[in-house]
Design an enzyme around this catalytic site. Sequence first.
Site, mmCIF file in Angstrom:
data_model
loop_
_atom_site.group_PDB
_atom_site.id
_atom_site.type_symbol
_atom_site.label_atom_id
_atom_site.label_comp_id
_atom_site.label_asym_id
_atom_site.label_seq_id
_atom_site.Cartn_x
_atom_site.Cartn_y
_atom_site.Cartn_z
ATOM 1 C CE LYS A 1 -91.788 -96.840 -3.811
ATOM 2 N NZ LYS A 1 -91.925 -96.840 -5.237
ATOM 3 C CE LYS B 1 -89.441 -90.423 -3.719
ATOM 4 N NZ LYS B 1 -89.215 -90.909 -5.032
ATOM 5 C CE LYS C 1 -94.314 -91.885 -11.286
ATOM 6 N NZ LYS C 1 -93.242 -92.868 -11.113
HETATM 7 N N1 AQP Z 1 -89.317 -85.809 -5.813
HETATM 8 C C1 AQP Z 1 -88.420 -86.072 -6.764
HETATM 9 N N2 AQP Z 1 -87.459 -85.163 -7.062
HETATM 10 C C2 AQP Z 1 -86.550 -85.421 -8.044
HETATM 11 N N3 AQP Z 1 -86.546 -86.557 -8.783
HETATM 12 C C3 AQP Z 1 -87.501 -87.473 -8.518
HETATM 13 N N4 AQP Z 1 -87.788 -88.686 -9.052
HETATM 14 C C4 AQP Z 1 -88.860 -89.223 -8.431
HETATM 15 N N5 AQP Z 1 -89.301 -88.383 -7.482
HETATM 16 C C5 AQP Z 1 -88.482 -87.292 -7.504
HETATM 17 C C6 AQP Z 1 -87.032 -89.281 -10.153
HETATM 18 O O1 AQP Z 1 -87.932 -89.568 -11.205
HETATM 19 C C7 AQP Z 1 -87.464 -90.721 -11.911
HETATM 20 C C8 AQP Z 1 -88.582 -91.673 -12.116
HETATM 21 O O2 AQP Z 1 -89.042 -92.151 -10.868
HETATM 22 P P1 AQP Z 1 -89.911 -93.469 -10.837
HETATM 23 O O3 AQP Z 1 -91.245 -93.208 -11.308
HETATM 24 O O4 AQP Z 1 -89.247 -94.561 -11.570
HETATM 25 O O5 AQP Z 1 -89.878 -93.933 -9.342
HETATM 26 P P2 AQP Z 1 -89.955 -93.220 -8.001
HETATM 27 O O6 AQP Z 1 -88.657 -92.615 -7.665
HETATM 28 O O7 AQP Z 1 -90.424 -94.274 -7.079
HETATM 29 O O8 AQP Z 1 -91.044 -92.085 -8.204
HETATM 30 P P3 AQP Z 1 -92.080 -91.575 -7.163
HETATM 31 O O9 AQP Z 1 -92.786 -90.463 -7.784
HETATM 32 O O10 AQP Z 1 -91.460 -91.278 -5.854
HETATM 33 O O11 AQP Z 1 -93.082 -92.780 -6.994
HETATM 34 P P4 AQP Z 1 -93.502 -93.545 -5.701
HETATM 35 O O12 AQP Z 1 -94.430 -92.658 -4.984
HETATM 36 O O13 AQP Z 1 -94.168 -94.771 -6.242
HETATM 37 O O14 AQP Z 1 -92.256 -93.840 -4.928
HETATM 38 C C9 AQP Z 1 -86.297 -91.303 -11.091
HETATM 39 O O15 AQP Z 1 -85.081 -90.914 -11.702
HETATM 40 C C10 AQP Z 1 -86.451 -90.642 -9.759
HETATM 41 O O16 AQP Z 1 -85.209 -90.494 -9.108
#
Ligand code: AQP
Length: 348
Positions: A115, A207, A210
């Site tokens: 990040k 992956k 968001k």
């Molecule tokens: N691609 C994914 N497949 C399965 N599980 C996922 N999670 C996130 N992406 C995937 C799971 O969703 C939960 C919440 O995630 P979060 O919003 O707290 O944080 P994150 O993992 O940082 O989500 P993003 O979408 O990937 O956001 P960005 O782009 O900001 O990094 C967690 O249990 C996560 O494992």
Amino acid sequence: MTRFASRVFSGVQPTGNLHLGNYLGAITRFVEMQKTHNCIYCVVDMHAITVWQDPAELAHNTREVTAAFIAAGIDPQAHIVFNQSQVAAHAELAWIFNCVARMGWLNRMTQFKEKAGKYRENASVGLFAYPTLMASDILVYRATHVPVGEDQKQHLELARDIAAKFNHDYGKSIADHGFGDAFFPLTEPLITGPATRIMSLRDGTKKMSKSDPSDYSRITLTDDADAIALKVRKARTDPEPLPSDVDGLKGRAEADNLVGIYAALAETGKADVLRDHGGSQFSAFKLALAELAVARMAPIAEEMRRLLADPAHIDSVLADGAERARSIAQDTIDSVKDVVGFVRGRSA
Ligand code: AQP
């Protein structure tokens, strides 16, 4: 050995674009776990601001994640749903954990490296310390199980290391205060199910996320039927037809991802999907996948819209959850202060 009552905690960041990966990898698991555990589900707004968030959007996204929880089937009365910033004990315990965790441990966190990227010097201190706040989110409830996606595995391991070091460093004080041989449990990550890592629709090696700049990389929980169908149609694939068994998916990241998404949405296995669709061209399979995704996601989107039309109700759900969360967390933080040696005097 100290025994800990079984309790589930997990969180989702209100950073917008809640997607199919969050839904299949995390939220559907949260729903399942309600049947067997006491569950606490948190909208982690303090984590969200480790990178810049527009204030009005943050408030909207907090309500949107709450609406998604409820629309997906989380029961905020039987369990606890709240937003992190309403329970000050998370931040208090995080400070103590900042003093327990070692710089070297945090330096190894791959999510920070990804990040912060090459702008490391410009990243917030909060982004670096994110995993100690996450450990505090979990351990302030002395949660024993945390359902998460694969990407959170390293942070969960760090939470266990912090718990173990706290238990070790303060071992004598923990015993002297009557808490047995361990104050915090070594929380178990629950990284199971068919969708622990849903990949981007544009690149099967990344992956679904968001923060991906391409809207076509993810299906969001608020996408309507047309948007879902369009994104599935545009999903990257290879020119070969679908294989007839799971071995045939090796080296075909995009095909593997789409079959995995189909399997998770249909609550079946990849082998079953390939039994029905093996040999099909992607054009036909994508039509079936879009139909399934719309059937599964559209009712959730509709319920989210209904809930979001009444933000005051969502806020009252969060306030009620926060009150119940606060009473558990306050007990923990009071005991931690005693263990650490912080004086908690009562006024005369
Ligand atoms: N691609 C994914 N497949 C399965 N599980 C996922 N999670 C996130 N992406 C995937 C799971 O969703 C939960 C919440 O995630 P979060 O919003 O707290 O944080 P994150 O993992 O940082 O989500 P993003 O979408 O990937 O956001 P960005 O782009 O900001 O990094 C967690 O249990 C996560 O494992």
